[in-house]
Design a protein around this motif. Structure first.
Motif, PDB file in Angstrom:
ATOM      1  N   ASP A  27      -1.383   1.037   6.492  1.00 40.67           N
ATOM      2  CA  ASP A  27      -0.726   2.144   7.308  1.00 40.67           C
ATOM      3  C   ASP A  27      -1.760   3.315   7.758  1.00 40.67           C
ATOM      4  O   ASP A  27      -1.517   3.771   8.816  1.00 40.67           O
ATOM      5  N   ALA A  74      -3.369  10.482   2.830  1.00 41.42           N
ATOM      6  CA  ALA A  74      -2.494   9.915   1.891  1.00 41.42           C
ATOM      7  C   ALA A  74      -1.944  11.229   1.279  1.00 41.42           C
ATOM      8  O   ALA A  74      -2.795  11.753   0.421  1.00 41.42           O
ATOM      9  N   ARG A 130      -1.431   0.512  -1.569  1.00 46.75           N
ATOM     10  CA  ARG A 130      -0.422  -0.067  -0.417  1.00 46.75           C
ATOM     11  C   ARG A 130      -0.423   1.067   0.640  1.00 46.75           C
ATOM     12  O   ARG A 130       0.014   0.367   1.638  1.00 46.75           O
ATOM     13  N   GLN A 131      -1.044   1.936   0.838  1.00 49.40           N
ATOM     14  CA  GLN A 131      -1.232   2.946   1.945  1.00 49.40           C
ATOM     15  C   GLN A 131      -2.334   2.448   2.977  1.00 49.40           C
ATOM     16  O   GLN A 131      -2.210   2.967   3.940  1.00 49.40           O
ATOM     17  N   ILE A 178       0.955  10.251   5.374  1.00 51.26           N
ATOM     18  CA  ILE A 178       1.970   9.617   4.993  1.00 51.26           C
ATOM     19  C   ILE A 178       1.965   9.833   3.506  1.00 51.26           C
ATOM     20  O   ILE A 178       1.141   9.979   3.134  1.00 51.26           O
ATOM     21  N   THR A 213       2.285   9.444  -0.388  1.00 55.11           N
ATOM     22  CA  THR A 213       1.673   8.588  -1.608  1.00 55.11           C
ATOM     23  C   THR A 213       1.910   9.171  -3.032  1.00 55.11           C
ATOM     24  O   THR A 213       2.276  10.160  -3.036  1.00 55.11           O
TER      25      THR A 213
END
Length: 257
Positions: A105, A119, A101-102, A200, A202
């Protein structure tokens, strides 16, 4: 595809067989951007090959790629990146530990100008669930300390789950030849060139099936080399290539046997 996809997702695999299917299913569900998925193996007789070929019949974004650079995950990742057709590449593992899902992005961060988008398990909102405690301790200590002392841009430099600007990778080259240290290598090179790196959060979950191919004792020296390299004054690309190119030594071919 009539035009290049927005992202090439590179998955190095070694005798995963049917175990690779849950991870591919999650990628197909999670990634909304136009993508190609390259599952890279070392040999045509790898047990992953027939499974991915069957899977690709229903999911044309997925294809199997036979690595011709040499055995091992680093060579598979290098080959996958060189084979990729997108401007942004994402490396993720075949064991399903990474959260796809990362991916969208991470790609958007690269498109905004960072050369490495990580991540991160070790930033607020990130988490690592399961796995060997000593390995986890080493990884967290290395990532957090590197960010504190060098402003590396990520607290999880050792995580393989990253997105890269493909042009940056081709510019600096990949010198790793053995393990999964490529993520740390490219983060260290970005830091020495003062190129932007971002992260980001994770959540990483230890694999629930199959067997890990990570060889901690064999690959620690490779990680240490790039950890040390991240410290130091800015370099030009020419200076960086002269200091790193051809400096790697190879592990025995039994490293993944």
């Amino acid at each position: 595809m009539s035009s290049a996809p927005r992202v090439s997702i590179i998955i190095p695999a070694y005798n995963e067989g049917d175990d690779i299917v849950p991870g591919l299913d999650r990628i197909m569900e999670a990634v909304k951007l136009d993508a190609e998925v390259l599952v890279v193996v070392d040999a045509p007789d790898d047990t992953t090959v027939p499974v991915v070929e069957s899977y690709a019949a229903e999911h044309p974004r997925v294809r199997i790629v036979i690595n011709s650079y040499g055995r091992g995950p680093a060579q598979a990742i290098r080959f996958g990146i060189d084979t990729a057709s997108a401007r942004t590449v994402v490396v993720t593992m075949a064991d399903g530990c990474d959260d796809p899902r990362q991916i969208d992005d991470l790609v958007r961060l690269v498109e905004r100008g960072v050369v490495v988008a990580a991540a991160s398990r070790y930033m607020p909102g990130g988490q690592q669930v399961g796995g060997p405690r000593f390995k986890n301790f080493l990884s967290r200590t290395a990532g957090v300390s590197l960010n504190i002392f060098t402003n590396a841009g990520t607290r999880d430099a050792t995580n393989s789950f990253k997105a890269y600007d493909a042009a940056f990778v081709k510019e600096v080259g990949i010198d790793s030849r053995d393990g999964f240290e490529i993520g740390l290598e490219l983060t260290a090179k970005a830091r020495r060139l003062r190129r932007p790196v971002a992260e980001i959060p994770t959540i990483w979950l230890d694999r629930q099936f199959g067997q890990s191919n990570f060889k901690l004792s064999l690959w620690i020296p490779k990680y240490l080399r790039w950890y040390r390299f991240a410290f130091g004054p800015p370099l030009t690309v020419e200076q960086l290539r002269s200091r790193t190119s051809g400096a790697q030594t190879s592990l025995p071919s039994t490293a993944r046997d």
